[in-house]
Write an enzyme that holds these catalytic residues in place. Structure first.
Site, PDB file in Angstrom:
ATOM      1  N   LYS A  87       0.904  -1.392   0.057  1.00 24.49           N
ATOM      2  CA  LYS A  87       0.217   0.097  -0.067  1.00 24.49           C
ATOM      3  C   LYS A  87       0.753   1.360  -0.246  1.00 24.49           C
ATOM      4  O   LYS A  87       0.526   2.280  -0.401  1.00 24.49           O
ATOM      5  CB  LYS A  87      -1.097  -0.229   1.580  1.00 24.49           C
ATOM      6  CG  LYS A  87      -2.248  -1.402   0.809  1.00 24.49           C
ATOM      7  CD  LYS A  87      -3.042  -1.421   2.411  1.00 24.49           C
ATOM      8  CE  LYS A  87      -4.166  -2.351   2.924  1.00 24.49           C
ATOM      9  NZ  LYS A  87      -4.856  -2.638   2.981  1.00 24.49           N
ATOM     10  N   GLN A 126      -4.783  -1.531   8.742  1.00 23.93           N
ATOM     11  CA  GLN A 126      -4.942  -2.909   8.828  1.00 23.93           C
ATOM     12  C   GLN A 126      -5.560  -4.254   9.655  1.00 23.93           C
ATOM     13  O   GLN A 126      -5.218  -4.486  10.666  1.00 23.93           O
ATOM     14  CB  GLN A 126      -3.146  -3.197   8.034  1.00 23.93           C
ATOM     15  CG  GLN A 126      -2.880  -4.823   7.713  1.00 23.93           C
ATOM     16  CD  GLN A 126      -3.272  -5.319   6.490  1.00 23.93           C
ATOM     17  OE1 GLN A 126      -3.771  -3.266   5.381  1.00 23.93           O
ATOM     18  NE2 GLN A 126      -3.757  -6.115   5.362  1.00 23.93           N
ATOM     19  N   ASP A 149     -10.653   2.755   4.159  1.00 24.70           N
ATOM     20  CA  ASP A 149     -11.187   1.154   3.887  1.00 24.70           C
ATOM     21  C   ASP A 149     -12.795   1.256   3.134  1.00 24.70           C
ATOM     22  O   ASP A 149     -13.302   0.301   2.887  1.00 24.70           O
ATOM     23  CB  ASP A 149     -10.812   0.606   4.989  1.00 24.70           C
ATOM     24  CG  ASP A 149      -9.373  -0.422   4.616  1.00 24.70           C
ATOM     25  OD1 ASP A 149      -9.360  -0.383   3.515  1.00 24.70           O
ATOM     26  OD2 ASP A 149      -8.574  -0.668   5.669  1.00 24.70           O
TER      27      ASP A 149
END
Length: 334
Positions: A87, A126, A149
């Protein structure tokens, strides 16, 4: 696509359902199979990264600061460490600033500080988290305005109401497979993958956040395989996100169907003693029958990272729209 969400929709970044998933080229489901199309997620991701990179540069050229993504990494999961590295590399590749915060002792305090930091545009924690941490509480602690997200309950609600929002990155990746009026089976009902797939595929294609206009059947871990087969054998599109190796086999799909494998499993490699990554689909068997298939690894992972970067841009666009609407209200009030 640099000035508004409306123009983003018009340019195809949020497309109506007949082209749900990202397009390598037009693909038409057919009863007669010619030759299977095997998607290269890495190639698609590179194409999409170029689009995002251009959007970032246009955003900066318009006098805005360069987008900044913050990623919080908790725990020792080696796959999570690898994903976070992917990422941050992707962010740099697309012209964004990023930072990784590793193992913060006061997780909620760190999230609160990043929520209030005007320099931070997108924020990701995460997953998965260590078992002793309440994942839902953490996802909801992230400001919905910085939720890259798309996991905050407010953004999930917006998605389910067909409104603009950040969308979970894995289901958002598109391949150009037509979904309008198609029969789709989704194996898996997780809140971060299976459920968003279901919502994006079955909802109305003319709403603010266009849906797929497909007829969707859902299965899960309590669905017997023989029952699952009764549905998949008639499906135009089969999406497996169950995390079960070889869940989908060639006898379960019809000729020419599209098969999207979202499963990630560590399986025994018969050639070497080492484990290898595999999906939910018996790739070699199913490819002999499918019209379209995605490999694991090599498709969903790269696209998920690319779509996460797009979500960071969407966060900025939503903020921009809210500012403009607020100004309009003030002018109208005066």
């Amino acid at each position: 696509a640099a000035t508004s969400l409306t123009s983003a929709l018009a340019s195809g970044l949020l497309q109506p359902a007949h082209s749900c998933f990202l397009r390598p080229h037009p693909f038409h489901l057919a009863a007669v199979r010619d030759e299977v199309v095997v998607t290269s997620g890495r190639k698609l991701a590179q194409q999409f990264k170029q689009e995002v990179r251009q959007e970032v540069e246009e955003w900066v050229a318009s006098g805005n600061k360069r987008p900044h993504l913050s990623v919080i990494l908790v725990g020792e999961n080696p796959a999570s460490h690898s994903y976070v590295l992917d990422k941050t590399r992707a962010a740099a590749d697309m012209g964004m600033n990023s930072e990784t915060i590793v193992k913060p002792e006061e997780l909620l305090n760190v999230i609160g500080k990043l929520n209030n930091d005007d320099n931070v545009d997108g924020l990701v924690v995460q997953l998965p988290l260590p078992e002793h941490i309440d994942e839902r509480r953490i996802c909801n602690a992230v400001s919905p305005d910085k939720d890259a997200d798309g996991f905050h309950v407010i953004n999930v609600g917006r998605m389910c109401s067909d409104q603009y929002s950040t969308l979970p990155a894995t289901p958002w990746g598109r391949t150009g497979i037509p979904t309008l009026g198609k029969n789709v089976v989704v194996a898996g009902r997780s809140k971060n993958v299976g459920m968003p797939f279901i919502m994006l595929l079955h909802t109305d294609g003319v709403h603010e956040r266009p849906g797929g206009d497909a007829t969707v059947t859902i299965s899960h871990r309590y669905t017997p395989k023989e029952q699952l087969k009764k549905h998949t054998i008639f499906a135009d599109i089969v999406i497996s996100a169950a995390g079960i190796p070889n869940l989908i086999t060639s006898d379960m799909i019809k000729e020419g169907a599209a098969v999207i494998d979202v499963g990630i499993n560590r399986v025994h490699d018969p050639v070497t003693p080492k484990p290898k990554l595999g999906g939910d689909v018996d790739f070699e068997g199913v490819r002999e029958k499918a019209g379209y298939i995605t490999p694991v690894p090599g498709c969903v992972g790269p696209m998920t990272v690319a779509m996460l970067m797009k979500n960071t841009i969407i966060v900025l666009r939503l903020e921009e729209r809210e500012v403009l609407e607020s100004k309009k209200l003030r002018v109208a009030a005066n």
